[in-house]
Design a protein around this motif. Structure first.
Motif, mmCIF file in Angstrom:
data_model
loop_
_atom_site.group_PDB
_atom_site.id
_atom_site.type_symbol
_atom_site.label_atom_id
_atom_site.label_comp_id
_atom_site.label_asym_id
_atom_site.label_seq_id
_atom_site.Cartn_x
_atom_site.Cartn_y
_atom_site.Cartn_z
ATOM 1 N N ALA A 210 0.838 -1.202 0.000
ATOM 2 C CA ALA A 210 0.000 0.000 0.000
ATOM 3 C C ALA A 210 0.875 1.254 0.000
ATOM 4 O O ALA A 210 2.049 1.217 0.370
ATOM 5 C CB ALA A 210 -0.913 0.002 1.217
ATOM 6 N N ALA A 211 0.293 2.348 -0.435
ATOM 7 C CA ALA A 211 0.982 3.636 -0.368
ATOM 8 C C ALA A 211 0.853 4.215 1.033
ATOM 9 O O ALA A 211 -0.079 3.897 1.780
ATOM 10 C CB ALA A 211 0.388 4.595 -1.384
ATOM 11 N N ASP A 212 1.788 5.076 1.402
ATOM 12 C CA ASP A 212 1.750 5.770 2.693
ATOM 13 C C ASP A 212 1.403 7.232 2.433
ATOM 14 O O ASP A 212 2.221 7.996 1.914
ATOM 15 C CB ASP A 212 3.115 5.652 3.376
ATOM 16 N N TYR A 213 0.174 7.615 2.771
ATOM 17 C CA TYR A 213 -0.289 8.988 2.557
ATOM 18 C C TYR A 213 -0.065 9.877 3.773
ATOM 19 O O TYR A 213 -0.501 11.016 3.802
ATOM 20 C CB TYR A 213 -1.773 8.994 2.195
ATOM 21 N N GLY A 214 0.574 9.360 4.812
ATOM 22 C CA GLY A 214 0.811 10.142 6.018
ATOM 23 C C GLY A 214 -0.312 10.036 7.028
ATOM 24 O O GLY A 214 -0.258 10.650 8.090
ATOM 25 N N TYR A 215 -1.330 9.264 6.682
ATOM 26 C CA TYR A 215 -2.430 9.009 7.609
ATOM 27 C C TYR A 215 -3.107 7.720 7.161
ATOM 28 O O TYR A 215 -2.848 7.209 6.068
ATOM 29 C CB TYR A 215 -3.418 10.178 7.620
ATOM 30 N N SER A 216 -3.973 7.177 7.991
ATOM 31 C CA SER A 216 -4.652 5.933 7.657
ATOM 32 C C SER A 216 -5.685 6.188 6.559
ATOM 33 O O SER A 216 -6.634 6.946 6.763
ATOM 34 C CB SER A 216 -5.336 5.355 8.912
#
Length: 352
Positions: A63-69
């Motif tokens: 998954a990508a990490d968008y800086g939040y869930s």
């Protein structure tokens, strides 16, 4: 008055600072971290129709990490190598999964959207992660695969198909090309490459001689059994027709297929010739086109021509069908796939 103005300036300054802080907080919340990472179980595949139900390729990704869930959905994107995922592209929505296994048949269907069958081509693949329209999607690394797809052939048998066995293929009905009656009404046709200098053949009611065959009764007539059918114009591609109701047959030698129309360099005045690909039975042309229309025609005449009827625009050529629209100018690869009876198709793909 000065006190009021100073207080107003202080209030405006405070609001600006607060707004700046709020914007900084938003940027911090949506700051992009790691992009997805894609891996594949293989980098080179030769697909075969006999194995259509078998597993061919597994793709896994993080998954990508968008800086939040964030709840993410994923789309696999596949495009010709070097296209930068513009133009022709196959997309498979895999929702919230983290892997996808393609069967041979599934992968072949996706590949035929972007590359020709019968030859090895390089394909770029990547995963797209999507959260919401307000946030730019994240893309994984790109992996280049080498894939050889097959022509997805519908198999026909007698009485819808007849096998054409002859001296050009060692008189083997089980390995012979066919002529097909799509309407199953006894009217058969197909394009066959007779590569013997003095072609002789018979039309067999199945894949073995015991099923019975049709031969020559003279003057374009068929007989049950009888003499070999012969072609007097020598080796080449022929459009072979047979009607088992009227017991007649004919063969037209095809010297060339070409494209003609307002979208082509010669307009409607003359055909632009295509080259014959003996391995696939296809006719191929790389040419510049402009906005306009075109059709396929054989032997620089209109007796045998293909369009595509607008009532069922399906990439399958129709005899005498409607003109085919070209909506933008550029260099195109054009293929007319008529080497397997009952499975005709064409593709007109813009080059990079």
């Amino acid at each position: 008055m000065k006190i009021i103005i100073n207080r107003m300036l202080m209030l405006v300054t405070a609001l600006v600072v607060l707004a700046s802080c709020e914007k900084d907080e938003v940027k911090a919340v949506y700051k992009m971290g790691n992009s997805p990472v894609l891996t594949t179980s293989s980098n080179a595949l030769i697909l075969e129709q006999d194995n259509a139900a078998n597993d061919a390729l597994t793709m896994n990704w993080s998954a990508a990490d968008y800086g939040y869930s964030a709840a993410q959905t994923f789309t696999l994107q596949m495009a010709p190598n070097g296209s930068d995922f513009t133009g022709d592209m196959a997309e498979v929505n895999v929702r919230a999964a983290s892997s996808k296994t393609f069967t041979v048949g599934e992968l072949n269907r996706e590949m035929l959207k972007i590359i020709p069958f019968g030859q090895a081509s390089e394909v770029d693949v990547r995963i797209k992660s999507f959260v919401t329209d307000s946030i730019a999607p994240a893309y994984s690394n790109t992996i280049t695969l080498t894939i050889t797809p097959y022509q997805d052939i519908i198999l026909y048998s007698y009485p819808q198909a007849l096998n054409v066995a002859g001296n050009y293929q060692d008189w083997s009905p089980d390995k012979a090309p066919q002529i097909v009656s799509l309407s199953n009404d006894g009217d058969y046709e197909g394009y066959i490459n007779f590569d013997n200098a003095t072609p002789e053949f018979k039309i067999v009611k199945g894949d073995n001689w015991g099923a019975g065959d049709f031969g020559d009764a003279g003057s374009g007539k068929l007989s049950n059994g009888g003499n070999n059918l012969k072609l007097t114009e020598g080796a080449g591609v022929y459009r072979l027709k047979a009607n088992t109701t009227t017991m007649t047959w004919s063969a037209t030698r095809i010297t060339t297929w070409g494209v003609i129309g307002s979208a082509t360099t010669n307009g409607w005045d003359a055909s632009t010739p295509m080259e014959f690909d003996e391995a696939t039975g296809s006719w191929v042309l790389v040419s510049n086109l402009v906005e306009g229309e075109l059709k396929f025609r054989a032997n620089n005449g209109w007796d045998i021509n293909f369009g595509d009827n607008k009532s069922n625009l399906d990439g399958k050529p129709d005899y005498g069908g409607d003109n085919i629209a070209i909506t933008s100018a550029g260099s195109y690869t054009i293929r007319l796939n008529i080497g397997v009876a009952g499975n005709y198709s064409y593709t007109i793909k813009k080059n990079l």
